[in-house]
Write a protein that holds these residues in place. Structure first.
Motif, mmCIF file in Angstrom:
data_model
loop_
_atom_site.group_PDB
_atom_site.id
_atom_site.type_symbol
_atom_site.label_atom_id
_atom_site.label_comp_id
_atom_site.label_asym_id
_atom_site.label_seq_id
_atom_site.Cartn_x
_atom_site.Cartn_y
_atom_site.Cartn_z
ATOM 1 N N ASN A 39 0.814 -1.214 0.000
ATOM 2 C CA ASN A 39 0.000 0.000 0.000
ATOM 3 C C ASN A 39 0.849 1.266 0.000
ATOM 4 O O ASN A 39 0.378 2.334 -0.343
ATOM 5 N N GLY A 40 2.114 1.139 0.405
ATOM 6 C CA GLY A 40 3.019 2.287 0.408
ATOM 7 C C GLY A 40 3.224 2.947 1.757
ATOM 8 O O GLY A 40 3.944 3.940 1.852
ATOM 9 N N CYS A 64 0.160 0.791 -4.967
ATOM 10 C CA CYS A 64 0.076 1.528 -3.709
ATOM 11 C C CYS A 64 -0.907 2.691 -3.817
ATOM 12 O O CYS A 64 -1.417 3.007 -4.886
ATOM 13 N N CYS A 68 1.691 7.610 -2.462
ATOM 14 C CA CYS A 68 2.895 6.878 -2.062
ATOM 15 C C CYS A 68 3.648 6.254 -3.234
ATOM 16 O O CYS A 68 4.460 5.352 -3.043
#
Length: 159
Positions: A39-40, A64, A68
């Motif tokens: 997801n970052g 992500c 991000c």
């Protein structure tokens, strides 16, 4: 422990561990490597606490949160081994690495981390710190910061 409580405990340990590791490398040269963008969240945290460092990211896919997305030149898309080999061949050395690859099956995740350990070692600067959710081999284990329950996150120093 509920799954929510477990997740909160994991995220807190991850943040505290990354902050601790960032302090440990404050006088050391080298870049930062986030293995597993997801997801970052971790990448976002690393670039915030280490703004003066180049943060490399390796993942199979870029999926992500839009806020991000790493710069194109710092994102290595594909399998971990060839991406880390590319970094090593180009002479990049990591003062800090975060290992977060996984399939979600403990036995497979542990085996993958062991298999990738020599590849990780090849990109680490001497004395660099590795923060990992899985056990790695061939590195000096470090004592976790006091705020992190034993075995929740693992910490290593590269030779």
């Amino acid at each position: 422990m509920s799954r929510l409580d477990s997740m909160l405990r994991r995220f807190t340990a991850q943040r505290d561990g990354l902050n601790w590791a960032a302090e440990q490398i404050s006088t050391q040269d080298g870049d930062v490597l986030d293995m597993g963008l997801g997801n970052g969240r971790t990448y976002d945290h690393l670039r915030e606490v280490l703004p003066e460092r180049r943060v490399w990211v390796i993942d199979r896919v870029l999926q992500c949160h839009p806020s991000c997305v790493p710069p194109k030149e710092n994102f290595l898309q594909g399998e971990a081994e060839p991406m880390m080999a590319q970094l090593a061949e180009q002479g990049h050395k990591m003062a800090l690495a975060h290992y977060d690859f996984g399939f979600g099956v403990k036995e497979e995740d542990v085996a993958e981390a062991a298999r990738l350990s020599p590849t990780i070692a090849a990109v680490m600067a001497p004395g660099g710190i590795i923060v990992s959710g899985q056990p790695l081999v061939g590195f000096e284990p470090l004592k976790a910061p006091e705020s992190i329950p034993p075995e929740r996150y693992l910490f290593y120093r590269a030779a």
